[in-house]
Write an enzyme that holds these catalytic residues in place. Structure first.
Site, PDB file in Angstrom:
ATOM      1  N   GLY A   1       0.806  -1.218   0.000  1.00 16.15           N
ATOM      2  CA  GLY A   1       0.000   0.000   0.000  1.00 16.15           C
ATOM      3  C   GLY A   1       0.840   1.270   0.000  1.00 16.15           C
ATOM      4  O   GLY A   1       0.379   2.317  -0.462  1.00 16.15           O
TER       5      GLY A   1
ATOM      6  N   GLU B   1       2.721  -8.194  -1.554  1.00 13.66           N
ATOM      7  CA  GLU B   1       1.494  -8.826  -1.050  1.00 13.66           C
ATOM      8  C   GLU B   1       1.467 -10.330  -1.290  1.00 13.66           C
ATOM      9  O   GLU B   1       0.909 -11.088  -0.501  1.00 13.66           O
ATOM     10  CB  GLU B   1       0.260  -8.185  -1.706  1.00 13.66           C
TER      11      GLU B   1
HETATM   12  C1  HXC Z   1       2.024  -3.589  10.201  1.00 20.25           C
HETATM   13  C2  HXC Z   1       4.298  -3.328  10.103  1.00 20.25           C
HETATM   14  C3  HXC Z   1       4.281  -3.332   8.691  1.00 20.25           C
HETATM   15  C4  HXC Z   1       3.000  -3.475   8.067  1.00 20.25           C
HETATM   16  C5  HXC Z   1       6.326  -3.112   9.314  1.00 20.25           C
HETATM   17  N1  HXC Z   1       5.586  -3.188  10.441  1.00 20.25           N
HETATM   18  N2  HXC Z   1       5.542  -3.208   8.239  1.00 20.25           N
HETATM   19  N3  HXC Z   1       3.180  -3.456  10.841  1.00 20.25           N
HETATM   20  N4  HXC Z   1       1.912  -3.605   8.868  1.00 20.25           N
HETATM   21  N5  HXC Z   1       2.863  -3.443   6.736  1.00 20.25           N
HETATM   22  C6  HXC Z   1       6.055  -3.142  11.827  1.00 20.25           C
HETATM   23  C7  HXC Z   1       6.737  -4.440  12.221  1.00 20.25           C
HETATM   24  O1  HXC Z   1       5.781  -5.409  12.587  1.00 20.25           O
HETATM   25  C8  HXC Z   1       7.583  -3.971  13.387  1.00 20.25           C
HETATM   26  O2  HXC Z   1       6.759  -3.852  14.526  1.00 20.25           O
HETATM   27  C9  HXC Z   1       7.997  -2.561  12.970  1.00 20.25           C
HETATM   28  O3  HXC Z   1       7.061  -2.163  11.972  1.00 20.25           O
HETATM   29  C10 HXC Z   1       9.383  -2.547  12.363  1.00 20.25           C
HETATM   30  O4  HXC Z   1       9.431  -3.484  11.319  1.00 20.25           O
HETATM   31  P1  HXC Z   1      10.585  -4.584  11.202  1.00 20.25           P
HETATM   32  O5  HXC Z   1      10.068  -5.655  10.329  1.00 20.25           O
HETATM   33  O6  HXC Z   1      11.106  -4.957  12.546  1.00 20.25           O
HETATM   34  O7  HXC Z   1      11.715  -3.736  10.448  1.00 20.25           O
HETATM   35  P2  HXC Z   1      12.834  -4.272   9.458  1.00 20.25           P
HETATM   36  O8  HXC Z   1      13.439  -5.533   9.981  1.00 20.25           O
HETATM   37  O9  HXC Z   1      13.725  -3.102   9.216  1.00 20.25           O
HETATM   38  O10 HXC Z   1      12.068  -4.652   8.089  1.00 20.25           O
HETATM   39  C11 HXC Z   1      11.467  -3.658   7.318  1.00 20.25           C
HETATM   40  C12 HXC Z   1      10.491  -4.297   6.266  1.00 20.25           C
HETATM   41  C13 HXC Z   1       9.500  -5.243   6.999  1.00 20.25           C
HETATM   42  C14 HXC Z   1      11.306  -5.076   5.250  1.00 20.25           C
HETATM   43  C15 HXC Z   1       9.762  -3.152   5.576  1.00 20.25           C
HETATM   44  O11 HXC Z   1       8.911  -4.531   8.109  1.00 20.25           O
HETATM   45  C16 HXC Z   1       8.394  -5.755   6.149  1.00 20.25           C
HETATM   46  O12 HXC Z   1       8.583  -6.656   5.332  1.00 20.25           O
HETATM   47  N6  HXC Z   1       7.169  -5.207   6.321  1.00 20.25           N
HETATM   48  C17 HXC Z   1       5.993  -5.695   5.649  1.00 20.25           C
HETATM   49  C18 HXC Z   1       6.000  -5.223   4.229  1.00 20.25           C
HETATM   50  C19 HXC Z   1       4.758  -5.721   3.504  1.00 20.25           C
HETATM   51  O13 HXC Z   1       4.545  -6.914   3.332  1.00 20.25           O
HETATM   52  N7  HXC Z   1       3.935  -4.779   3.026  1.00 20.25           N
HETATM   53  C20 HXC Z   1       2.722  -5.084   2.317  1.00 20.25           C
HETATM   54  C21 HXC Z   1       1.574  -5.110   3.254  1.00 20.25           C
HETATM   55  S1  HXC Z   1       0.098  -5.645   2.444  1.00 20.25           S
HETATM   56  P3  HXC Z   1       7.150  -4.514  15.933  1.00 20.25           P
HETATM   57  O14 HXC Z   1       5.968  -4.245  16.791  1.00 20.25           O
HETATM   58  O15 HXC Z   1       7.436  -5.933  15.668  1.00 20.25           O
HETATM   59  O16 HXC Z   1       8.379  -3.736  16.331  1.00 20.25           O
HETATM   60  C22 HXC Z   1      -0.477  -4.324   1.627  1.00 20.25           C
HETATM   61  C23 HXC Z   1      -1.743  -4.563   0.881  1.00 20.25           C
HETATM   62  C24 HXC Z   1      -2.272  -3.305   0.269  1.00 20.25           C
HETATM   63  O17 HXC Z   1       0.073  -3.294   1.672  1.00 20.25           O
HETATM   64  C25 HXC Z   1      -3.647  -3.453  -0.207  1.00 20.25           C
HETATM   65  C26 HXC Z   1      -4.641  -3.661   0.873  1.00 20.25           C
HETATM   66  C27 HXC Z   1      -6.020  -3.681   0.413  1.00 20.25           C
END
Ligand code: HXC
Length: 257
Positions: free
Chosen positions: A108, A131
């Site tokens: 997103g 995703e």
């Molecule tokens: C909720 C999130 C998040 C997310 C990160 N965090 N991304 N929380 N939703 N999308 C939170 C983590 O849980 C963590 O919280 C804190 O942020 C720091 O993230 P880390 O993973 O510890 O950091 P890092 O190791 O530096 O990794 C960074 C990252 C990773 C590579 C960006 O966070 C990641 O892969 N995030 C998810 C990316 C993703 O899949 N995005 C797509 C989402 S789906 P805590 O509490 O553990 O410290 C989407 C669908 C859109 O977007 C359409 C919907 C209809």
């Protein structure tokens, strides 16, 4: 309105919205959606504002939709609340919106950047549609907008593998308009927005509308739309002023700013 997930400032004629959920890497939950839309609509309605910049932090523009908020949703809930359709309000903002992206713009986050009119990226920016790794697919326009930005082959690869794209590749394939050093991102985006905000606001808004038409209609219809809007611009005081200023070798003083 008091915001909790964003910071809102005015710099001259530019409205600056900064996503501010650092602990969640600016993950887009429903509160962020409401606040970004409200702030963008307020700037759109504010006659003193000519352009808007949307940015995040150095580490993350936004790491996607908030996975923790959405993970337990049922199909019926997602359907009935028309999950994430609220972002359409953001795409209806009529003044130019520039995304200034540093760090992660994933899922997103990448989709939100693509909803803006153009993207300026820091050299540490990383774009992706991961995703598929969560067992879903883009839901805020990624499968459509990314394909239009970068073409089918790269969009398909990005959406099917979830790999990230660095800033340099993003510039090469047309996802971003240009790449700047991370430390200069905000000042650069504000400068570009400030320049736009000096022009005639109706001319700027009509230009945005015309470029967006290219994505929504056929070439023949788009050209017809462009010509009609172009003709209508001869009704603007600012057209008279802009052209008079050129012939008189002075800088234009647009009234409709
Ligand atoms: C909720 C999130 C998040 C997310 C990160 N965090 N991304 N929380 N939703 N999308 C939170 C983590 O849980 C963590 O919280 C804190 O942020 C720091 O993230 P880390 O993973 O510890 O950091 P890092 O190791 O530096 O990794 C960074 C990252 C990773 C590579 C960006 O966070 C990641 O892969 N995030 C998810 C990316 C993703 O899949 N995005 C797509 C989402 S789906 P805590 O509490 O553990 O410290 C989407 C669908 C859109 O977007 C359409 C919907 C209809």
């Amino acid at each position: 309105m008091a915001y909790e997930t964003i910071l809102v400032e005015t710099r001259g004629r530019v409205g600056l919205i900064t996503l501010n959920r650092p602990k969640a890497l600016n993950a887009l939950n429903s509160q962020v959606l409401e606040e970004v839309v409200a702030a963008a609509e307020a700037f759109d309605a504010n006659a003193r504002i000519g352009a808007i910049v949307l940015t995040g932090s150095q580490k993350a523009f936004a790491a996607g939709a908030d996975i923790k908020e959405m993970q337990a949703k049922s199909y019926v809930e997602a359907y009935m609340e028309d999950f994430f359709s609220g972002w359409e309000h953001f795409t209806r903002v009529r003044k130019p919106v520039i995304a200034a992206v540093a760090g992660y713009a994933l899922g997103g986050g990448c989709e939100l950047a693509m909803m803006c009119d153009f993207i300026i990226a820091a050299d540490n920016a990383k774009f992706g549609q991961p995703e598929i790794t969560l067992g879903v697919m883009p839901g805020m326009g990624g499968s459509q907008r990314l394909t239009r930005f970068v073409g089918k082959s790269k969009a398909m690869e990005m959406c099917l593998t979830g790999r990230m794209m660095e800033a340099e590749e993003a510039e090469r394939c047309g996802l971003v308009s240009r790449v700047v050093p991370a430390g200069e991102l905000i000042e650069e985006a504000l400068e570009v927005a400030g320049k736009i905000a000096e022009f005639s606001l109706p001319a700027v808004m009509m230009t945005k509308e015309a470029v967006n038409r290219a994505y929504e209609t056929t070439l023949a219809e788009g050209l017809r739309f462009e010509r009609r809007v172009f003709h209508s611009m001869f009704a603007l005081d600012d057209q008279k002023e802009g052209m008079a200023a050129f012939t008189e070798k002075r800088s234009a003083q647009f009234r409709n700013r």
